[in-house]
Design a protein around this motif. Structure first.
Motif, PDB file in Angstrom:
ATOM      1  N   PRO A  28     -19.630   1.987  14.235  1.00 35.25           N
ATOM      2  CA  PRO A  28     -18.666   1.791  15.707  1.00 35.25           C
ATOM      3  C   PRO A  28     -18.847   0.363  16.208  1.00 35.25           C
ATOM      4  N   GLU A  29     -19.911  -0.404  16.109  1.00 30.88           N
ATOM      5  CA  GLU A  29     -19.891  -1.704  16.588  1.00 30.88           C
ATOM      6  C   GLU A  29     -19.345  -2.585  15.771  1.00 30.88           C
ATOM      7  N   ARG A  30     -18.731  -2.348  14.736  1.00 29.82           N
ATOM      8  CA  ARG A  30     -18.044  -3.461  13.831  1.00 29.82           C
ATOM      9  C   ARG A  30     -16.529  -3.049  13.960  1.00 29.82           C
ATOM     10  N   ARG A  31     -15.927  -2.169  14.880  1.00 26.60           N
ATOM     11  CA  ARG A  31     -14.527  -2.015  15.093  1.00 26.60           C
ATOM     12  C   ARG A  31     -14.027  -3.240  15.536  1.00 26.60           C
ATOM     13  N   SER A  32     -12.494  -3.416  15.184  1.00 27.58           N
ATOM     14  CA  SER A  32     -11.841  -4.285  15.854  1.00 27.58           C
ATOM     15  C   SER A  32     -10.616  -3.904  16.227  1.00 27.58           C
ATOM     16  N   GLU A  33      -9.661  -4.813  16.732  1.00 29.05           N
ATOM     17  CA  GLU A  33      -8.318  -4.280  17.093  1.00 29.05           C
ATOM     18  C   GLU A  33      -7.759  -3.918  16.045  1.00 29.05           C
ATOM     19  N   ALA A  34      -6.953  -2.803  15.719  1.00 26.61           N
ATOM     20  CA  ALA A  34      -6.168  -2.428  14.722  1.00 26.61           C
ATOM     21  C   ALA A  34      -4.697  -3.324  14.735  1.00 26.61           C
ATOM     22  N   PRO A  35      -4.272  -3.816  13.408  1.00 28.33           N
ATOM     23  CA  PRO A  35      -2.895  -4.236  13.337  1.00 28.33           C
ATOM     24  C   PRO A  35      -1.869  -3.410  13.791  1.00 28.33           C
ATOM     25  N   ASP A  36      -0.636  -4.208  13.894  1.00 24.15           N
ATOM     26  CA  ASP A  36       0.479  -3.114  14.184  1.00 24.15           C
ATOM     27  C   ASP A  36       0.708  -2.674  12.805  1.00 24.15           C
ATOM     28  N   PRO A  37       0.803  -1.070  13.159  1.00 22.45           N
ATOM     29  CA  PRO A  37       1.043  -0.344  11.725  1.00 22.45           C
ATOM     30  C   PRO A  37       2.589  -0.581  10.909  1.00 22.45           C
TER      31      PRO A  37
END
Length: 144
Positions: A134-143
């Protein structure tokens, strides 16, 4: 080191909602919540006693956001879980040295896992993923 284990089936489909309805009739529970940004592009049902694997449905447009080598159209990605982030890199290197084509080189995916995709000898996509951090999550790209 533990061997990779089959953990996920990802279906890349032209119509996520139609496939969601179809597989729901077969007993796969995707839940009731529909995220307005993601509903047309991604839905996930995690395994339970009825469904022994994680099942994801992704739109054909979203597939290229997580697999730069996706050949286009619909298809299936078999997902294998490995023990660690380094194990992703090591396994992809071994498979590539033995002739497997790499569709997506190992990368730190926005959902927090180390992830890669190779092709089996028949051309089917095979995902290789570390545990999610969870600490390595980043903003998801526009799908889309």
């Amino acid at each position: 080191m533990a061997p990779p284990r089959l953990d996920q089936v990802n279906l890349v489909v032209p119509d996520v909602e139609a496939c969601r309805a179809f597989y729901s009739r077969l007993g796969i529970d995707f839940g009731e919540t529909r995220d307005p940004v993601w509903a047309a592009h991604h839905v996930s049902a995690e395994h339970d006693d009825h469904t022994p694997l994680d099942v994801d449905l992704d739109s054909t447009t979203f597939a290229r956001k997580w697999n730069e080598g996706w050949p286009g159209g619909s298809g299936v990605v078999l997902g294998f879980k490995v023990e660690s982030r380094d194990a992703v890199d090591d396994l992809v290197a071994t498979l590539e040295a033995n002739g497997a084509a790499v569709q997506q080189r190992p990368w730190d995916a926005f959902w927090g896992a180390r992830y890669a995709v190779v092709s089996d000898p028949a051309g089917n996509a095979v995902g290789i993923m570390s545990p999610v951090d969870p600490e390595r999550r980043s903003e998801a790209p526009d799908p889309s």
